[in-house]
Design an enzyme around this catalytic site. Structure first.
Site, PDB file in Angstrom:
ATOM      1  N   THR A  28       0.829  -1.205   0.000  1.00 41.54           N
ATOM      2  CA  THR A  28       0.000   0.000   0.000  1.00 41.54           C
ATOM      3  C   THR A  28       0.861   1.251   0.000  1.00 41.54           C
ATOM      4  O   THR A  28       0.520   2.261  -0.591  1.00 41.54           O
ATOM      5  CB  THR A  28      -0.884   0.007   1.259  1.00 41.54           C
ATOM      6  OG1 THR A  28      -1.493  -1.274   1.368  1.00 41.54           O
ATOM      7  CG2 THR A  28      -1.940   1.076   1.198  1.00 41.54           C
ATOM      8  N   GLY A  30       4.356   1.503  -0.690  1.00 39.65           N
ATOM      9  CA  GLY A  30       5.559   1.651  -1.497  1.00 39.65           C
ATOM     10  C   GLY A  30       5.997   0.378  -2.181  1.00 39.65           C
ATOM     11  O   GLY A  30       5.305  -0.636  -2.150  1.00 39.65           O
ATOM     12  N   ASP A 154      -1.878  -4.945  11.609  1.00 36.07           N
ATOM     13  CA  ASP A 154      -2.065  -5.393  10.224  1.00 36.07           C
ATOM     14  C   ASP A 154      -1.418  -6.760  10.025  1.00 36.07           C
ATOM     15  O   ASP A 154      -0.825  -7.018   8.979  1.00 36.07           O
ATOM     16  CB  ASP A 154      -1.473  -4.356   9.259  1.00 36.07           C
ATOM     17  CG  ASP A 154      -1.906  -4.607   7.808  1.00 36.07           C
ATOM     18  OD1 ASP A 154      -2.989  -5.190   7.601  1.00 36.07           O
ATOM     19  OD2 ASP A 154      -1.148  -4.236   6.901  1.00 36.07           O
TER      20      ASP A 154
END
Ligand code: ATP
Length: 470
Positions: A28, A30, A154
């Protein structure tokens, strides 16, 4: 790098020590590249240098500074030092275009690919020893993070790296702290950061609009990953409703309730306070779910320790959910096969060695993300010549369960915990980094964006292609 591919005079000295091999992934925030120490470097001594992964952060949407996400990642990572957490070896901010490069130790595999290899190529479950060792190490790294007041938020298989051949073979490294943040006591509302845990691994309290994150959200994700290691399939494959800024994800909740049964205020007293529970009488409260039985999905005996541990990770009430420290002490880890430091060795003599594929590398893309006309080279080259990996013959290094980490008292600092700042960070001063307005405190739209190819949209309810592979 000065090699004509992504080379540039504004690259710092440390970056010029490496030669770029190619792009290995895109997240998301890079691009991720594989690079190696140049053979001319004294440490390489004419040999092929050790690999590193360089994560180049995309510019913020406004293009006016390093994003708050990146700053946060650096601030966290530079303090972190644990065998089961990915090591940050260097940092560079290019002030000319405000791009940011983070160099990490390179890991040849991740759990997403390990699971996929077993499911799609071998059609064979992962052996018990490997599952247990992977889980133990994941909990060990997470216990360290939680003890240091860091919630990952995450966790998912692609963020759990596994080291390839070498002295750290088969060791897990938790990666991607772009979304993590040091949490505080007393709890501070964090919901202004958006809902950030990938939907399949997202805890029910977040799906129901909880305003506070606790480390229990990571433990839910670990439960989902444990089940996935056992079955090779994501446990709760909800379809994400993308059009809503609301955390409420009905389909994901539906998938969870179908397996674990309907939550009740008797078992989860604070459920009644959750905004989406209160607001959605019809779909959530009104629906009656049968408990189909988690044990039938994961094929575990209901009375066994593995099932007991999994159930405690998937406890609805976050306050009752098992912690990483408690999980490390669970009976499951005291029973044969005992977890080991190298999770990828065979579990018993004579067992077939699994050879996992090396990461594919797109050698035609440079640091600027520009595709050159160079011919594509074979993958990273970490396998033997010809690209055919040889079976691994490394003996299991450890038969004893590893000692759990001490839990750190709230407020104690990392120094007291023995965490040293990491190599290559000298001179790094996040306070001097030009920051966007609101950096560190406010969310940035970039943070909330999810990748289009995650495979969780309505168009693609099947197994996700969570990242681009080459
Ligand atoms: N240190 C590393 N060594 C080897 N591969 C890595 C390393 N760090 C990340 N990767 C790989 O690079 C790819 C992109 O990683 P990245 O963390 O940017 O995104 P992601 O985890 O796939 O998605 P997102 O950032 O959206 O959560 C993934 O396949 C990841 O496994």
């Amino acid at each position: 790098m000065g090699d004509g591919r992504g080379g540039g005079s504004n690259r710092p000295a440390w970056l010029q020590q490496y030669e770029l091999v190619g792009k290995i992934g895109e997240g998301t925030y890079g691009l991720v590249f594989l690079a190696r120490l140049k053979p001319t470097h004294p440490q390489a001594a004419g040999r092929r240098g050790s690999p590193i992964a360089i994560k180049k952060f995309k510019q913020s949407k406004e293009g006016d500074g390093v994003s708050p996400t990146a700053i946060r990642e650096i601030m966290l990572l530079r303090e972190i030092n644990h065998e089961n957490v990915v090591k940050l070896v260097n940092v560079h901010i290019n002030h000319a275009d405000m791009s940011l490069y983070l160099a990490f130790d390179y890991a040849e595999h991740d759990l997403y690919e390990v699971i996929r290899h077993h499911r799609e190529k071998l059609n064979l479950s992962i052996n018990q020893y490997t599952v247990k060792s992977l889980l133990w190490q994941l909990l060990n790294g997470l216990n360290y993070l939680h003890s240091n007041w860091i919630i990952h938020r995450d966790l998912k298989p692609s963020n759990i790296l596994v080291m390839g051949e070498g002295e750290e073979h088969g060791i897990i490294k938790i990666a991607d702290f772009g979304l993590a943040r040091i949490y505080q006591a007393p709890l501070k509302p964090l919901s202004d950061n958006g809902v950030v845990v990938t939907i399949w691994y997202r805890a029910p309290e977040l799906l129901l609009g909880a305003k506070h994150y606790t480390s229990a959200v990571d433990m839910w994700a670990v439960g989902c990953i444990f089940a996935e290691l056992l079955t090779l399939k994501p446990l709760f494959q909800g379809v994400e409703a993308k059009a809503t800024p609301n955390p409420f994800q009905l389909d994901q909740l539906d998938k969870i309730f179908k397996v674990l049964g309907h939550p009740t205020v008797e078992k989860w007293p604070t459920l009644a306070n959750l905004p989406c529970w209160q607001n959605d009488q019809q779909h959530i409260q009104g629906h009656k779910y049968e408990n189909t039985g988690l044990h039938t999905i994961v094929h575990l005996p209901q009375k066994g320790p593995a099932f007991d541990l999994l159930s405690r990770m998937l406890e609805y009430d976050p306050r009752k959910r098992i912690t990483a420290a408690q999980a490390l002490e669970h009976e499951y880890f005291r029973m044969d096969p005992l977890p080991g430091r190298n999770a990828l060795v065979p579990s018993q003599p004579g067992e077939k060695i699994v050879t996992y594929p090396v990461r594919p590398v797109d050698t035609s893309t440079d640091f600027e993300g520009t595709t050159s006309l160079q011919p594509t080279q074979p993958p990273s080259g970490n396998g033997p010549p010809g690209g055919q990996p040889v079976p691994r013959q490394i003996p299991r290094q450890m038969q004893q369960p590893m000692g759990g980490m001490q839990r750190m008292p709230p407020g104690a600092n990392m120094g007291a915990f023995g965490a040293a700042p990491q190599a290559g960070m000298v001179g790094m001063n996040p306070g001097n980094i030009p920051m966007q307005r609101g950096a560190g405190g406010q969310s940035h739209p970039h943070q909330l964006r999810r990748k289009a190819d995650q495979g969780m949209g309505m168009q693609n309810p099947g197994y996700p292609q969570q990242k681009r592979r080459f």
